[in-house]
Scaffold this active site. Structure first.
Site, PDB file in Angstrom:
ATOM      1  CE  LYS A 272      48.311  77.064 118.900  1.00 27.56           C
ATOM      2  NZ  LYS A 272      47.611  77.356 120.146  1.00 27.56           N
TER       3      LYS A 272
ATOM      4  CG  HIS B 218      52.319  82.650 127.636  1.00 25.70           C
ATOM      5  ND1 HIS B 218      51.923  83.873 128.104  1.00 25.70           N
ATOM      6  CD2 HIS B 218      51.562  82.420 126.534  1.00 25.70           C
ATOM      7  CE1 HIS B 218      50.966  84.365 127.327  1.00 25.70           C
ATOM      8  NE2 HIS B 218      50.740  83.504 126.360  1.00 25.70           N
TER       9      HIS B 218
END
Ligand code: NAP
Length: 484
Positions: free
Chosen positions: A331, A240
């Site tokens: 995260k 990504h």
């Protein structure tokens, strides 16, 4: 503003893994939205295929539930849902065996587009491709769609490419990176290449640096076992963030056509320099709030897999020589934010003196939340008392600017699936691109593995390890704030 929807050709779309999480969460609700938008012709058929022993009606029920659960509140008249479900079927198929394949073959019609979505683990790609071929379904104009992860290193990506190439040509293979289907990402290209304003400044002479951030608030949760074999570099950067970097950095393609765009992206990846190990910061989230630490999720108390990574990359070419590209993703961070920020250099001379401070134009392209762009421009602070400067954002939120139309195009999957049916590969990764991305990534991973580097712990709800701030501070720069 009235949106223009051009219906695609009639098609048979087979979703291998049609009962799985991705199909229920993204693919089926996305197809339903396209149906409601009027993009699907009457002759379109969608066939779920997986091992579960259910019939057409059982699958339709599952599809209706998935649309309710994952449709983000998207509603339509009950009769529209019924009309969509009429186009849905199911065949129980074992990708590794013989069961169901004859039945599936008999359902595929002549004279329509054939698309096969491999929404299953990569270990099944070869089996499915092989069986499509032996059942005469790997026809000249058939398309296959494959999901990430596309390999876990250069060797496995090459092997996967070779397996698919046994039965399908490159122009039949659609490797999905759903970031490329996001409205803002495509708008990035429209802004760059559709305006005279930006492109002349889009180079090392005027750009100080570029930041690409993909921050998540969630942890790895129940996916800990899977994620631990991957980590942020493989799971996010290699695909990504790399794709975003390519679109920001590439030269203008001569046309917005698949090979023209992908050739330019490939050149960017090939021009990426190896990253100095001192310019890589890896982190792992500690326990916090009600949630366990990364290591508890990973079920390995000594796991050295990163849940956060920040790095400084350089592109060795004429346009970008000396301009750093800072990438970070992680995260359990402070906010769910994805953005690309192009930070321009200071004006060459400040006529307002040192007291006016340092002001920079920043073009921020926001992928989430609320997709849009802002351009920070410097103006005079209103009021008397001399010439004080402030930066104000020219804000273009797509939802505000485009109203309902923006809502219609929110999900990347539905756009990409329609591109598959149209036969347009522009927003899909080519095999050589994926391999080049791994060729850059592999030595970085091997480097920290050989050095025995351990990721730095960071507290949940922060911006990652302090070393990530230092990566910027050492260069006299700072990360943009992670805003909710
Ligand atoms: P999943 O929930 O585990 O679903 C796997 C699907 O494959 C199920 O429908 C399963 O159905 C089917 N399946 C497994 N073995 C099979 C076999 N031998 N023959 C036929 N069907 C078989 O996985 P997922 O999360 O949907 O992920 C699918 C793919 O998408 C993976 O490659 C994943 O990496 C990728 N992906 C997923 C997400 C996501 O958000 N979930 C995001 C990006 C990429 P049966 O058990 O009924 O056979």
């Amino acid at each position: 503003m009235v949106s223009r929807v051009i219906p695609v050709e009639p098609f048979d779309l087979v979703i291998f893994g049609g009962t799985g999480d991705l199909a229920r969460r993204k693919i089926l609700p996305g197809l339903f939205r396209r149906f409601c938008a009027g993009q699907m012709p009457d002759e379109a058929r969608i066939i779920g295929a997986a091992r579960s022993d259910i019939d057409d009606d059982g699958y339709r029920k599952m599809v209706a539930e998935a649309i309710t659960e994952f449709g983000n509140g998207f509603t339509c008249e009950a009769k529209t849902l019924d009309a969509f479900l009429e186009r849905i079927g199911y065949v129980a198929v074992d990708a590794t065996g013989t069961g169901g394949w004859d039945e599936l073959t008999s359902r595929i019609r002549d004279g329509v587009v054939h698309a096969f979505y491999f929404s299953v683990g990569p270990s099944l790609f070869g089996d499915i491709a092989e069986r499509l071929h032996s059942h005469g379904l790997a026809r000249e104009d058939a398309r296959i769609v494959v999901e990430k992860p596309f390999g876990r290193d250069l060797q496995s990506a090459r092997a996967l490419n070779a397996t698919l190439a046994e039965h399908f040509r490159e122009d039949q293979i659609y490797r999905i990176d759903h970031y490329l289907g996001k409205e803002t990402v495509q708008n990035l290209m429209a802004v760059r290449f559709g305006n005279v304003l930006f492109e002349p400044l889009w180079n090392a002479q005027y750009v100080d640096h570029i930041q690409i951030t993909v921050a998540e608030t969630v942890g790895v949760g129940g996916r800990g076992g899977y994620y631990d074999k991957s980590g942020a570099m493989r799971d996010m950067v290699q695909n990504h963030l790399m794709q975003l970097l390519c679109l920001i950095a590439m030269e203008p393609p001569s046309k917005f056509e698949p090979d023209e765009v992908r050739d330019e992206k490939l050149k960017v990846i090939r021009a990426l320099e190896p990253v100095d190990p001192h310019h890589i910061v890896r982190g792992q989230y500690a326990a916090g709030g009600d949630e366990a630490s990364y290591r508890e999720h990973a079920e390995d108390p000594r796991s050295t897999t990163e849940s956060f990574i920040a790095l400084k990359a350089h592109i060795s070419n004429w346009r970008w020589a000396g301009t750093p590209f800072y990438l970070r993703t992680g995260k359990r961070l402070k906010a769910r934010t994805s953005e690309i920020a192009v930070v321009f250099k200071d004006a060459p001379h400040s006529i307002f003196g040192v007291d006016a401070g340092r002001h920079r134009n920043v073009l921020a392209i926001r992928l989430q939340p609320n997709e849009g762009m802002t351009l920070d421009v410097t103006i005079k602070e209103p009021g008397p008392g001399g010439m004080r400067l402030i930066d104000v954002p020219l804000d273009m939120s797509f939802a505000d600017a485009l109203g309902e139309e923006a809502e219609e195009v929110t999900d990347a999957y539905e756009r990409l699936i329609m591109d598959v049916i149209r036969g347009n590969q522009t927003l899909f990764m080519r095999g050589d691109e994926v391999e080049a991305a791994w060729a850059w990534t592999d030595p970085l991973i091997e480097g920290w593995q050989n050095r025995g580097d351990v990721p730095k712990p960071y507290d949940p709800g922060t911006s990652g390890p302090d070393d990530s701030m230092m990566l910027m501070h050492r260069d006299g720069r700072r990360w943009r704030e992670l805003k909710k």
